[in-house]
Design an enzyme around this catalytic site. Structure first.
Site, short mmCIF file in Angstrom:
data_model
loop_
_atom_site.label_atom_id
_atom_site.label_comp_id
_atom_site.label_asym_id
_atom_site.label_seq_id
_atom_site.Cartn_x
_atom_site.Cartn_y
_atom_site.Cartn_z
N GLU A 1 45.50 37.01 42.82
CA GLU A 1 44.88 37.65 41.66
C GLU A 1 44.60 39.14 41.89
OE1 GLU A 1 41.34 35.72 40.33
OE2 GLU A 1 40.90 37.23 38.80
N ASP B 1 34.39 38.01 44.52
CA ASP B 1 35.46 37.25 43.87
C ASP B 1 36.84 37.61 44.41
OD1 ASP B 1 36.73 35.50 42.18
OD2 ASP B 1 36.71 36.85 40.46
N GLU C 1 30.19 31.81 34.32
CA GLU C 1 31.12 32.47 33.39
C GLU C 1 31.29 31.67 32.10
OE1 GLU C 1 34.59 33.20 35.79
OE2 GLU C 1 33.74 35.05 36.60
#
Lengths: 693, 693
Positions: A407, A379, A300
């Site tokens: 998240e 993820d 990333e």
């Protein structure tokens, strides 16, 4: 020391909020042992443990035991803190028992004879004594009978680390509980009180390491490894050290360029190596027990060895070599994938990336490099299969990365206890060495006999009044620590213990909260993205439904729903992802009729009229799941409402507000996802419930 | 004065980049008139106009005419700048001509007799002289023959205002050309040089007002109306004043609370009125010709009179009353709608909001209040119908709000000349007073005989080297000014003039750029959201395709596509939006077979197999439009490539890079939208082109 810890009215102490024990018989039984606290070792670690114990006993039993450094073995009673090797304990502890206590372990032994009433807490090293002390305190609070106090405890995994994604401006990436307790406005906070209390919380659940800065290391955070910040960091390390916790730092792989002014960060470049050697030396001159580096490389948009045509082993080993002389380690994240995928490209499968990148490197990493692997291949979705890297790297140190912060699982607005999911992951049998090759045996190092192994948990705490935003999200932090210490424990026991320590042992309180915790993940999954679907969230912040939010993005996370079917074919006939698993999982995942249904849409492209095992079509299952899931939030609310008056008002109301928000947002999830599927398929709900057109 | 303007190598001067005129015959013809510049008025406005003229003549003709304040009517030649009422001009200007020159207008008259060779530029007031001067300069540059210089020009609309959405931190909301030229780091910039050059550009296109701060007035910007900033603002106003431009400010309606410490901003509250009275007085003590306030009230989370149960008329009139004695005005935005709509609610239609909110208030606004209405009922989409408010408010001052900055139209990465769209809007016949009730006659004030009327354009400039990011986007600013001055002009003429002034009059250059400009909006529309569909952009930043990006949001912007049809039924059978139009539009828009096709999906919910006038199904039209649109970008590129060597290299390459990005992003649009419709319908492209599954 910098300062003494004390309670602070500006935030709670979670499961360490001591209240007097009200059960008289228990108090009377234990009191006989509390006349004094004897510290057999004269050092700050035992002194600190003694202070913790004294403070706790005062709060729990109303006693004021004296702290003494000398022991009179004919004294009437006392709690003795010492090392198992201390000669004075020879008459109480057998050789076998001594041997059984590991580096971070402890023994508790109750001596209840006429004149000798001792509770011995003995560790092998300075590290274990604080664990034993908190263990004893919490056992008292759980009103554990004297005989049941006897135990020998060793953590199963050597690394039990919290990862903070804290930025130096004070923000926290994926943080939902306020600002960083470590950083503000580009500098390190000097509020050691809060850090001290944080260290107490972590030590009480067996954590032994903290990475205090975000794995995405940008701007000022790059410079944390330099004297500009090391003095302040050494103060934090000093606090953590008292509680058996090592400080780690996330680093930017290109630091030799950013800081050193070199024109390369090539790990095989002599100047780069020299730069890191000097940097490591400097760090250890400030923090002699510095834990090591956490590295997100080639991931990333973070730089890494790929830039220079080197492997991840080249990169990690170079750092590891410099850290080795000091006992430091390199934790290298396996979260490497193409984050600039073209959505039109149906061959590339992000799920395969970690395995493809790291499997070829098995055996090539140095002894003090540990690969940190997210639990699933994507993820931290609400449900993913276990990453096939677990079980694929027999010659590589491995750590499990869990995300304590919610998240994708409701951002501490929704109640979503993660212990049940984590436990399932840990109990997964990889079959890599035949039946019984559980993930938990890989990440505790035992299956492959690795020196370093363990757990990393992405922190869910911030500077909010209750640390975690949602009060019940404290259970996730607790559970992470407890599972990391012993992944064999029953999740119900871990959750129950937390509930009692946090809210007391009123039966209704315990029953209801336990029900809420243990069912919350399944409920959240039902009204969001069941069947392993995942990713139907808003891009960026990842909160709330957005069925095609990632459909045309570069992130490699697509479901490719059309009028007929949904999901990516990851079988051997599709992207081939299933081939990364050992048998029999290859065959099981490959077969749409054998694949565990909770992962059906992760592995298969499935027509909407496909019949599930219960006879429902896929589309009807989707509708049912969303209606049921949203409805079940009412049960969460009801369970909580029943506790009004039994829970501190402030906490009650705080949780209640979040539950009401959860209900509202669960309805939004239900309606958006149902409407999405209805508009996509034109198939109505069999039961005629409201689906907005 | 603060400083003298001069050219600056750090940025271009767009269409005011003077180059020597190379056509000898023309130079010889004109030179006779350039011996001197005579200023008949002794004030800074005429002095400034004289300086502009002198500088231009030097650059264009290489002459150095002297500036003189006295006129000898027997001199050989010269350009005379004066007022039409000046006695010395009596012998040249007739009474009829004098009468014909309005407050901001000017007259140009060429006297070409044996001994008397004068070009007279005469205005009624100080304001007109700068317009006349730039007019003359640009006519010279266009090599206009002497006889054709004779003209009397008056702006048709009284208000020609640029709206800057500049924030005080230097960022620009929806800005794609760098940072603010007015603000940085929470303060007002003192780089008056750039502002000076900006004023020159604006005066050269007839702009007479600038609102320098964002309509969303937050934090420090709330305080711009206080002495804390007024001194700095007065310096900016001083620069603008020289060029006939008034300074305006956007205000926060709750300022009496934020600044005044009152507990209300209720427009009927005496203390609130007093506070505004005092504030206005203070502002005018710093800026005597202050233009007035721009107000975004009760809109997208900005406070407004609704909070206190008052009407927009109450709110606007209260402010207007305090401004009236100073000649100031209130510009009140009509962009009021429910931005917290529930997507499940199919009754509420955002398109109806402005009309519903403001129509009942017609006739209730004070004489110095002007309603600023976005061109369409939604928000600057690539295509919308004309807002039905135009033609609905016969007793209300009205302004047209255009968005020069390309928020939804490619953000100055895509070439999208907006003049063609704007012209169509202005030529729309509302039929509010029968046939011929054009929008252009409403916004120039003539149809209803309103004192105030005009144009607001949301700025597309920033501190970038070419002001607008995309060099060709300068044409949008130019065109806005020119249309605001005279909405009757042909758009081709406006675009051609800009092209020649900016790039010279090489035939290929003019032909190619003109083709690019005039076709660019249609091309962009084709590969993005044709047929009035709109809104398939990424939420937030509004760049790039996201077919369901707004589908479940709170913004009231839905297409509700399912497997069968797409679009919202806004007819009398649906939300009733069409009823806000006068006849015959009501009937035309109401009828799926009569509705202009470019607005079909704005007004109707249309099945994918609906046949358009050319016989294509809706779905096939969608595919064709996207394939064709993306392909046509190649033609834009080719037209530009043909100009290599004919355009300054730096500009050529800058535009070329953007065109290549446009191509790439047009392909992304094409593929995402085509795939979206294919996945939604399962209907393949008749021509078998690649649509990704």
């Amino acid at each position: 020391m910098i300062l003494l810890s004390s309670s602070n009215p500006k935030y709670s102490m979670c499961w360490l909020s001591y209240k007097p024990i009200e059960k008289k018989e228990y108090v009377q039984e234990v009191e006989k042992f509390l006349e004094q606290i004897v510290l057999l070792e004269k050092n700050i670690y035992f002194q600190n443990a003694g202070n913790e114990l004294k403070k706790a006993l005062g709060a729990l039993f109303g006693t004021e035991p004296r702290l003494s450094n000398s022991v009179n073995l004919y004294m009437d009673s006392g709690i003795i803190l010492g090392k198992v090797t201390n000669e004075k304990l020879n008459i109480f502890i057998t050789e076998v028992e001594k041997e059984a206590v590991g580096e971070e372990g402890f023994l508790i032994k109750v001596i209840d004879e006429n004149k000798r009433k001792y509770i011995i807490v003995a560790s092998k090293s300075e590290k274990g004594i604080i664990y034993g002390t908190f263990h004893l305190i919490n056992k008292f609070r759980l009103k554990t009978g004297l005989k049941e106090l006897n135990c020998i405890e060793n953590p199963k995994a050597s690394l039990r680390i919290i990862n903070h994604w804290d930025n130096m401006d004070g923000s926290i990436e994926r943080g939902y509980a306020g600002k960083s307790i470590f950083f503000t406005n580009g500098r390190i906070k000097r509020n050691y009180k809060r850090i001290w209390d944080y260290a107490r919380l972590l030590a009480s659940i067996g954590i032994n390491g903290v990475v205090i800065n975000n794995v995405n290391v940008r701007d000022k955070a790059i410079w944390l490894i330099t004297p500009k910040y090391l003095n302040d960091l050494s103060k934090i390390a000093e606090v953590f050290r008292l509680y058996g916790i090592k400080l780690y730092l996330s680093i930017n792989f290109a630091s030799p360029i950013y800081i050193g002014g070199l024109d390369t960060a090539d790990p095989l470049d002599k100047n780069v190596q020299k730069w890191w050697k000097d940097t490591v030396k400097t760090i250890y001159s400030y923090i002699p027990d510095f834990g090591g580096f956490l590295v997100k490389a080639d991931s990333e948009f973070n730089p890494g060895p790929y830039v220079y045509g080197r492997t991840h082993a080249d990169g990690a080993n170079m750092l590891a070599e410099e850290l080795l002389p000091y006992g430091g380690i390199v934790i290298w994240r396996a979260f490497v994938y193409n984050c600039l995928q073209d959505w039109r490209d149906t061959k590339t499968d992000r799920a395969k990336a970690a395995y493809d990148n790291f499997k070829p490197l098995d055996g090539k990493f140095s002894e003090n490099v540990i690969l940190q692997i997210k639990y699933g291949p994507m993820d931290f979705q609400v449900r993913e299969p276990v990453s096939p890297l677990f079980g694929a790297m027999e010659k590589t140190n491995q750590m499990m990365e869990f995300q304590i912060t919610q998240e994708y699982t409701g951002q501490q607005i929704h109640l979503c206890y993660l212990g049940t999911l984590w436990k399932e992951i840990l109990e997964f049998d990889t079959y890599c060495k035949g039946k019984g090759s559980y993930v938990k045996r890989i990440v505790d190092g035992s299956l492959f006999g690795m020196k370093y192994a363990g757990f990393a948990g992405v922190s869910n705490i911030g500077d909010s009044i209750n640390w975690t935003g949602h009060d019940l999200a404290q259970a996730n932090l607790w559970t992470f620590g407890k599972l990391a210490w012993d992944p064999d424990r029953k999740i119900e026991d871990i959750a129950r213990e937390w509930t009692i320590l946090t809210f007391g042992d009123d039966k209704k309180v315990v029953d209801n909260i336990l029900w809420m915790l243990l069912n919350s993940h399944a409920i959240y999954e039902k009204y969001t993205t069941p069947l392993g679907l995942g990713w139907m969230v808003n891009p960026g912040h990842h909160y709330g439904p957005n069925p095609e939010g990632y459909e045309y993005s570069k992130w490699g996370t697509y479901h490719r729903a059309d009028t007929k079917a949904i999901g990516v074919d990851r079988t051997s006939r599709g992207t081939g992802y299933t081939l990364q698993y050992h048998k029999p999982w290859q065959e099981i995942f490959d077969d749409i009729n054998k694949c565990p249904e909770e992962l059906l849409l992760f592995f298969h492209r499935v027509p909407y009229d496909f019949r599930l095992k219960n006879g429902k079509t896929l589309i009807q299952f989707m509708y049912d799941s969303h209606f049921e899931g949203a409805e079940m939030v009412d049960e969460l609310i009801k369970k909580w409402e029943d506790l009004r008056g039994k829970i501190d008002d402030e906490i009650f109301n705080r949780v209640y507000e979040r539950l009401k928000m959860q209900k509202e947002h669960a309805i939004e999830w239900r309606d958006v996802i149902n409407t999405y599927f209805y508009r996509k398929t034109g198939i109505p709900d069999e039961k005629g419930r409201v689906i907005y057109p």
